[in-house]
Design an enzyme around this catalytic site. Structure first.
Site, PDB file in Angstrom:
ATOM      1  N   GLY A   1      -6.776  14.821   2.826  1.00 50.96           N
ATOM      2  CA  GLY A   1      -8.004  15.097   3.556  1.00 50.96           C
ATOM      3  C   GLY A   1      -8.876  16.175   2.944  1.00 50.96           C
TER       4      GLY A   1
ATOM      5  CG  HIS B   1       1.106  12.190   7.331  1.00 48.44           C
ATOM      6  ND1 HIS B   1       0.189  13.229   7.379  1.00 48.44           N
ATOM      7  CD2 HIS B   1       0.566  11.244   6.525  1.00 48.44           C
ATOM      8  CE1 HIS B   1      -0.851  12.908   6.628  1.00 48.44           C
ATOM      9  NE2 HIS B   1      -0.648  11.705   6.097  1.00 48.44           N
TER      10      HIS B   1
ATOM     11  CG  ASN C   1      -1.574   7.482   8.181  1.00 46.09           C
ATOM     12  OD1 ASN C   1      -1.379   7.171   9.352  1.00 46.09           O
ATOM     13  ND2 ASN C   1      -1.505   8.732   7.749  1.00 46.09           N
ATOM     14  CD1 TRP C   2      -5.721   2.305   9.609  1.00 46.11           C
ATOM     15  CD2 TRP C   2      -6.179   1.595  11.683  1.00 46.11           C
ATOM     16  NE1 TRP C   2      -6.020   0.969   9.530  1.00 46.11           N
ATOM     17  CE2 TRP C   2      -6.312   0.509  10.786  1.00 46.11           C
ATOM     18  CE3 TRP C   2      -6.418   1.389  13.043  1.00 46.11           C
ATOM     19  CZ2 TRP C   2      -6.669  -0.766  11.223  1.00 46.11           C
ATOM     20  CZ3 TRP C   2      -6.768   0.120  13.471  1.00 46.11           C
ATOM     21  CH2 TRP C   2      -6.904  -0.940  12.572  1.00 46.11           C
ATOM     22  CE  LYS C   3      -4.535  10.724   7.340  1.00 45.40           C
ATOM     23  NZ  LYS C   3      -4.981  11.865   6.510  1.00 45.40           N
TER      24      LYS C   3
ATOM     25  CD  GLU D   1      -3.197  14.333   8.545  1.00 46.62           C
ATOM     26  OE1 GLU D   1      -4.141  14.288   7.748  1.00 46.62           O
ATOM     27  OE2 GLU D   1      -2.899  13.382   9.299  1.00 46.62           O
TER      28      GLU D   1
ATOM     29  CD  GLU E   1       2.006  13.154   3.223  1.00 48.61           C
ATOM     30  OE1 GLU E   1       0.950  12.601   3.543  1.00 48.61           O
ATOM     31  OE2 GLU E   1       2.661  13.886   3.975  1.00 48.61           O
TER      32      GLU E   1
ATOM     33  CB  SER F   1      -7.312  11.862  -1.732  1.00 43.60           C
ATOM     34  OG  SER F   1      -7.305  12.820  -0.679  1.00 43.60           O
TER      35      SER F   1
ATOM     36  N   GLY G   1      -5.277   6.893   3.539  1.00 44.68           N
ATOM     37  CA  GLY G   1      -5.884   7.488   4.719  1.00 44.68           C
ATOM     38  C   GLY G   1      -7.291   6.978   4.948  1.00 44.68           C
ATOM     39  N   GLY G   2      -8.288   7.786   4.581  1.00 46.12           N
ATOM     40  CA  GLY G   2      -9.675   7.457   4.873  1.00 46.12           C
ATOM     41  C   GLY G   2     -10.121   6.103   4.377  1.00 46.12           C
TER      42      GLY G   2
END
Length: 258
Positions: A178, A100, A13-15, A102, A172, A218, A239-240
């Site tokens: 994050g 999500h 998930n590149w956001k 966010e 999640e 994460s 994510g990251g």
């Protein structure tokens, strides 16, 4: 994971990251690394809308699937700034992230709109990755089970047993998105098992056993193997770590070998 019963899926998930040249470079780096996952683990890159066409072109002929990060629940209309399911399908997109944390936190997503988006995605032929998870204070108040059960019931309202075969659930914990915090493998497994039991109540045991449930809080190159070793964790929504080819590949390989 139980790859004999259900598909293992690692989805990046590149956001809100990467220009088109950056997206092309990252996907070109990822493709050869994860080529051995074909037939064993589904590999997905969920990218910003502006990168979708680039991503589709770069990954054509490879085992890397492309997903979007959101979709509107109407097929067309006066919804400035939104993207519809038919638009994604026309591009060749296969998956879409819905609900999500966010989106819920910053953009007013609710379980009702998540449900509408999920139904619209399914009706258009997309495979939704539906995100659920509790806030830190909800975990502290010991109501994780109630929160997750409510989200599953509402987010999958009117989704049929046949349709849910094409749904991926991503657990999640919001407190681990994050933040650098991560649920222990035992905590993650407990909630993923809870999600599966809730699916069994809504549908039946066989249907629940066939649904892929990811962990999305994460997961990284260091903790992925231990998380993916749990029986009800069938992959990750990353994510990251999905923005670094080597780290993303480490997670994919953990799933391949798990």
């Amino acid at each position: 994971m139980n790859k004999s019963t259900r598909k293992a899926i690692i989805a990046g998930n590149w956001k809100m990251n990467n220009t088109r040249p950056e997206a092309k470079a990252l996907l070109e780096a990822i493709k050869p690394l994860v080529a051995n996952a074909e037939g064993n683990v589904e590999v997905i890159a969920c990218v910003p809308f502006t990168n979708l066409e680039t991503a589709m072109n770069v990954t054509a002929g490879s085992n890397v699937k492309i997903g979007a990060e959101n979709v509107h629940f109407k097929s067309s209309g006066a919804y400035t700034g939104e993207i519809s399911a038919p638009m994604l399908v026309e591009l060749g997109v296969e998956y879409v992230v819905i609900g999500h944390s966010e989106r819920r936190q910053y953009f007013g997503e609710t379980d009702e709109t998540v449900n509408k988006r999920t139904l619209a995605a399914l009706e258009a032929g997309l495979k939704p990755i539906v995100c659920v998870g509790e806030l830190e204070w909800e975990r502290d108040c010991n109501i994780t089970e109630e929160v997750i059960a409510r989200q599953i019931k509402l987010d999958l309202w009117s989704v049929t047993a046949e349709q849910v075969k094409n749904v991926v659930i991503a657990y999640e914990p919001v407190w681990a998105i994050g933040t650098g915090k991560v649920a222990t493998p035992e905590q993650a497994e407990e909630v993923c098992a809870l999600i599966r039991s809730q699916l069994a109540k809504l549908y039946d045991e066989a249907t629940a056993e066939a649904v892929t449930i990811q962990y999305g809080g994460s997961m990284n190159a260091k903790n992925c193997a231990e998380l993916l070793a749990k029986p009800n964790i069938d992959g990750g929504l990353i994510g990251g770590a999905s923005l670094k080819a080597d780290d993303f590949n480490t997670i994919v390989q953990a799933a391949v070998n798990g």
